[in-house]
Design a protein around this motif. Structure first.
Motif, mmCIF file in Angstrom:
data_model
loop_
_atom_site.group_PDB
_atom_site.id
_atom_site.type_symbol
_atom_site.label_atom_id
_atom_site.label_comp_id
_atom_site.label_asym_id
_atom_site.label_seq_id
_atom_site.Cartn_x
_atom_site.Cartn_y
_atom_site.Cartn_z
ATOM 1 N N PRO A 89 -3.225 1.336 13.099
ATOM 2 C CA PRO A 89 -2.823 0.670 11.860
ATOM 3 C C PRO A 89 -1.484 1.202 11.362
ATOM 4 N N LEU A 90 -0.751 0.361 10.632
ATOM 5 C CA LEU A 90 0.525 0.770 10.067
ATOM 6 C C LEU A 90 0.294 1.747 8.934
ATOM 7 N N LYS A 91 1.165 2.736 8.844
ATOM 8 C CA LYS A 91 1.039 3.719 7.765
ATOM 9 C C LYS A 91 1.717 3.149 6.528
ATOM 10 N N PRO A 92 1.062 3.239 5.373
ATOM 11 C CA PRO A 92 1.675 2.684 4.166
ATOM 12 C C PRO A 92 2.868 3.505 3.715
ATOM 13 N N ALA A 93 3.806 2.831 3.079
ATOM 14 C CA ALA A 93 4.984 3.525 2.542
ATOM 15 C C ALA A 93 4.562 4.327 1.324
ATOM 16 N N PRO A 95 4.208 5.513 -2.382
ATOM 17 C CA PRO A 95 4.248 4.708 -3.601
ATOM 18 C C PRO A 95 5.496 5.024 -4.419
#
Length: 125
Positions: A89-93, A95
């Motif tokens: 899965p893509l890692k979230p940026a 916040p």
């Protein structure tokens, strides 16, 4: 203080009307003078047509021999080995609101009200 306008108590007595009861009447059930016959004996009517006789018929035997049972297995389809697809899965940026803000409570001196003692009102009835 004056009494509220809707506190007037109204009492209504039930309407009493004298209704006389009907006079008592005693009657005897009527007796019929004509009596039925003491005994009746009738036989059933004779049939106009003779009754049918009992006939038992068994079904005819089949003209051919019993069919030969068949057992056919279904055709197996050829499947290729599935390709394993593994995607991480893509890692979230991060916040955008990471700045910590600390706010102290607003302290304003508010005097307490003076103590008051009052007696509840008493209504005279």
């Amino acid at each position: 203080p004056a009494a509220p306008p809707l506190v007037v108590r109204i009492t209504t007595a039930p309407l009493e009307v004298a209704v006389p009861s009907p006079e008592e009447m005693r009657t005897v059930p009527p007796v019929f003078k004509v009596l039925g016959p003491a005994e009746t004996n009738t036989s059933p009517a004779t049939p106009l047509v003779p009754l049918p006789t009992l006939t038992t018929t068994t079904p005819a035997r089949p003209a051919v021999a019993a069919p030969v049972p068949r057992n056919t297995d279904p055709l197996l389809l050829s499947f290729e080995e599935p390709v394993l697809k593994n995607k991480e899965p893509l890692k979230p940026a991060a916040p955008p609101l990471v700045v910590r803000i600390t706010t102290a409570p607003l302290e304003v001196a508010v005097p307490s009200p003076e103590e008051m003692r009052t007696v509840p009102p008493v209504f005279k009835v």
